[in-house]
Enzyme design. Structure first.
Site, mmCIF file in Angstrom:
data_model
loop_
_atom_site.group_PDB
_atom_site.id
_atom_site.type_symbol
_atom_site.label_atom_id
_atom_site.label_comp_id
_atom_site.label_asym_id
_atom_site.label_seq_id
_atom_site.Cartn_x
_atom_site.Cartn_y
_atom_site.Cartn_z
ATOM 1 N N CYS A 55 0.857 -1.191 0.000
ATOM 2 C CA CYS A 55 0.000 0.000 0.000
ATOM 3 C C CYS A 55 0.888 1.233 0.000
ATOM 4 O O CYS A 55 1.937 1.240 0.635
ATOM 5 C CB CYS A 55 -0.841 0.056 1.276
ATOM 6 S SG CYS A 55 -2.070 -1.217 1.361
ATOM 7 N N GLU B 90 1.468 -3.859 -5.711
ATOM 8 C CA GLU B 90 0.382 -4.823 -5.557
ATOM 9 C C GLU B 90 -0.873 -4.324 -6.267
ATOM 10 O O GLU B 90 -1.156 -3.124 -6.247
ATOM 11 C CB GLU B 90 0.108 -4.996 -4.049
ATOM 12 C CG GLU B 90 -0.781 -6.147 -3.710
ATOM 13 C CD GLU B 90 -0.987 -6.231 -2.186
ATOM 14 O OE1 GLU B 90 0.006 -6.440 -1.455
ATOM 15 O OE2 GLU B 90 -2.152 -6.070 -1.761
HETATM 16 N N1 ACO Z 1 -5.848 14.303 -9.933
HETATM 17 C C1 ACO Z 1 -5.113 14.213 -11.077
HETATM 18 N N2 ACO Z 1 -3.802 13.823 -11.093
HETATM 19 C C2 ACO Z 1 -3.247 13.522 -9.917
HETATM 20 C C3 ACO Z 1 -3.948 13.605 -8.693
HETATM 21 C C4 ACO Z 1 -5.306 14.019 -8.730
HETATM 22 N N3 ACO Z 1 -6.017 14.140 -7.612
HETATM 23 N N4 ACO Z 1 -3.125 13.237 -7.682
HETATM 24 C C5 ACO Z 1 -1.943 12.947 -8.246
HETATM 25 N N5 ACO Z 1 -2.017 13.117 -9.591
HETATM 26 C C6 ACO Z 1 -0.951 12.909 -10.569
HETATM 27 C C7 ACO Z 1 0.000 14.073 -10.543
HETATM 28 O O1 ACO Z 1 -0.371 15.035 -11.494
HETATM 29 C C8 ACO Z 1 1.334 13.431 -10.853
HETATM 30 O O2 ACO Z 1 1.539 13.270 -12.220
HETATM 31 P P1 ACO Z 1 2.537 14.273 -13.016
HETATM 32 O O3 ACO Z 1 3.750 14.428 -12.160
HETATM 33 O O4 ACO Z 1 2.796 13.515 -14.266
HETATM 34 O O5 ACO Z 1 1.778 15.528 -13.174
HETATM 35 C C9 ACO Z 1 1.193 12.015 -10.300
HETATM 36 O O6 ACO Z 1 -0.196 11.771 -10.154
HETATM 37 C C10 ACO Z 1 1.879 11.860 -8.964
HETATM 38 O O7 ACO Z 1 1.699 13.007 -8.185
HETATM 39 P P2 ACO Z 1 2.436 13.170 -6.786
HETATM 40 O O8 ACO Z 1 2.239 14.572 -6.320
HETATM 41 O O9 ACO Z 1 3.830 12.661 -6.885
HETATM 42 O O10 ACO Z 1 1.605 12.138 -5.911
HETATM 43 P P3 ACO Z 1 0.867 12.362 -4.499
HETATM 44 O O11 ACO Z 1 1.826 12.815 -3.477
HETATM 45 O O12 ACO Z 1 -0.364 13.142 -4.704
HETATM 46 O O13 ACO Z 1 0.532 10.847 -4.159
HETATM 47 C C11 ACO Z 1 -0.845 8.922 -4.172
HETATM 48 C C12 ACO Z 1 -0.068 9.934 -5.030
HETATM 49 C C13 ACO Z 1 0.111 8.236 -3.201
HETATM 50 C C14 ACO Z 1 -1.457 7.860 -5.069
HETATM 51 C C15 ACO Z 1 -1.938 9.732 -3.417
HETATM 52 O O14 ACO Z 1 -2.864 10.220 -4.334
HETATM 53 C C16 ACO Z 1 -2.667 8.949 -2.345
HETATM 54 O O15 ACO Z 1 -2.159 8.738 -1.256
HETATM 55 N N6 ACO Z 1 -3.908 8.497 -2.659
HETATM 56 C C17 ACO Z 1 -4.729 7.787 -1.710
HETATM 57 C C18 ACO Z 1 -4.225 6.378 -1.499
HETATM 58 C C19 ACO Z 1 -4.041 5.631 -2.794
HETATM 59 O O16 ACO Z 1 -4.905 5.617 -3.668
HETATM 60 N N7 ACO Z 1 -2.871 4.967 -2.908
HETATM 61 C C20 ACO Z 1 -2.517 4.141 -4.043
HETATM 62 C C21 ACO Z 1 -3.219 2.828 -3.931
HETATM 63 S S1 ACO Z 1 -2.533 1.602 -4.969
HETATM 64 C C22 ACO Z 1 -1.378 0.826 -3.963
HETATM 65 O O17 ACO Z 1 -1.397 1.049 -2.774
HETATM 66 C C23 ACO Z 1 -0.394 -0.136 -4.577
#
Ligand code: ACO
Ligand code: ZN
Length: 361
Positions: free
Chosen positions: A217, A251
């Site tokens: 995760c 995962e």
């Molecule tokens: N809408 C559109 N694009 C988004 C969004 C959003 N809300 N959030 C992130 N992105 C895009 C960004 O634009 C970026 O792409 P780019 O650099 O090409 O523009 C990319 O995603 C990563 O952005 P970061 O700022 O590095 O990521 P962030 O710190 O926001 O973390 C994460 C990403 C961990 C998935 C976060 O959204 C989160 O914690 N979500 C909730 C939990 C989750 O869904 N985790 C993943 C589950 S899958 C797994 O666990 C294996």
């Protein structure tokens, strides 16, 4: 009720509060209990008919459902209003199994360092007089500038690991919460200031994965999201795989935000390699999928899916060639200028353990 007949399992549109978030309507993050005035009763569909793909409203249930499905409804619904964590107030997106007596509160108070939860500010203040942690438990295995990573063993630091999972579940919908944290390591990323090492995000990782998973995760806490920390966590997970001499993959299933972040990381990492290739003796530069995978530790399947996603693969005179258009190159260069947060492998102090030789972790 006037208009259509509202019954168990029926679907009907609900007026949204955030009209600006067009792309979010498919996601359960928006689930909430709604008042009658926000239901569009003119467009009720019965449970069989879902032809227009309209978002479904939370079920109104009355006494129509059995106990079992009532459990489902309760567990599906977000149960914590607000979490205070250090200087942040977090609004959970999804259900998390905190003790039931704590779920009706306007605010749940967490110690930002050990993640213990309490039902009141007084309770937290009392805790803070006793709790001397100023960083996550475990070993600090990376530090550069104000960013650190701590490695936490789910068996040795059970209470912290469980509290971290409870907090993370508030923002992860599709993942099972493991009460047994023993088989996992947790990599917590922090940002340092004079008050301590504040948690920004984390990922968990199985000590042994038969499926090459290098992340179970992953989460960036909402106040820190969309600032590049997610890709920093992902980059770190692949740096660990490089030290282990393995390729890895997250995962499945990935969440929508997880997929966006991984796609972006994979694309940038692979394009960086391709654009760095030098032509030899007038020949086109060459590289194999396996080589890309070995250099980056990105599992072969993810390399292939990324090349396909970027639409780089062409078949030409009997062989596969990769074509980098000017648009792709320029877009990539622009994106890399914005990607300021990076892992510096020199600052990583990590020795992988062979968990298979350790009997039961
Ligand atoms: N809408 C559109 N694009 C988004 C969004 C959003 N809300 N959030 C992130 N992105 C895009 C960004 O634009 C970026 O792409 P780019 O650099 O090409 O523009 C990319 O995603 C990563 O952005 P970061 O700022 O590095 O990521 P962030 O710190 O926001 O973390 C994460 C990403 C961990 C998935 C976060 O959204 C989160 O914690 N979500 C909730 C939990 C989750 O869904 N985790 C993943 C589950 S899958 C797994 O666990 C294996
Ligand atoms: Zn504490």
């Amino acid at each position: 009720m006037a208009e259509g007949e509202v019954s168990e399992g029926c679907r009907l549109p609900v007026l949204r509060r955030n009209q600006d978030n067009e792309d979010e309507w498919l996601n359960k993050r928006l689930d909430e209990w709604v008042t009658h005035d926000r239901l569009d009763l003119k467009r009720v569909q019965d449970s069989q008919d879902s032809s227009d793909g309209a978002p479904s409203a939370p079920r109104m249930t009355g006494s129509l459902v059995s106990d079992r499905s009532h459990d489902d409804i309760v567990t599906r619904m977000k149960n914590i209003e607000c979490i205070e964590l250090g200087r942040h107030r977090l609004k959970p997106w999804y259900f998390s199994p905190y003790p039931q007596e704590l779920t009706g509160l306007p605010v749940l108070y967490l110690c930002e360092f050990c993640l213990k939860y309490g039902h009141s500010l007084r309770c937290l203040q009392r805790h803070l007089t006793k709790c001397d942690l100023r960083h996550p438990p475990g070993n600090e295995i990376y530090r550069k500038g104000t960013i650190s990573f701590f490695e936490i063993d789910g068996r040795k630091n059970k209470s912290y690991s469980q509290n971290l999972c409870l907090l993370a579940k508030c923002f992860l919908d599709h993942k099972t919460l493991y009460y047994d944290t023993d088989p996992f390591l947790f990599y917590v990323m922090t940002e340092y200031d004079c008050k301590g090492f504040h948690i920004v995000g984390y990922f968990s990782k199985e000590k042994e994965s038969t499926e090459d998973y290098n992340v179970a995760c992953i989460l960036t806490l909402p106040p820190y999201q969309r600032r590049g920390y997610g890709k920093l966590l992902i980059e770190f997970s692949y740096e660990l795989s490089k030290v282990e001499g393995k390729t890895g993959t997250p995962e499945k299933p990935l969440s929508d935000l997880g997929l966006l972040s991984y796609r972006s990381y994979w694309s940038q990492t692979i394009l960086e390699i391709l654009m760095g290739l030098k032509a030899e003796a007038g020949e086109r530069p060459q590289i194999t999928i396996n080589e890309i995978s070995e250099i980056t530790s990105i599992k072969k399947e993810d390399v292939i899916s990324t090349l396909q996603y970027l639409n780089l693969i062409n078949y030409y005179k009997g062989q596969y060639i990769l074509t980098l258009s000017e648009d792709i190159v320029e877009g990539h260069e622009r994106a890399m200028l914005k990607r300021l947060l990076r892992i510096d492998a020199k600052c990583l102090h990590f020795t992988p353990k062979d968990w298979s030789k350790r009997g039961k972790w």
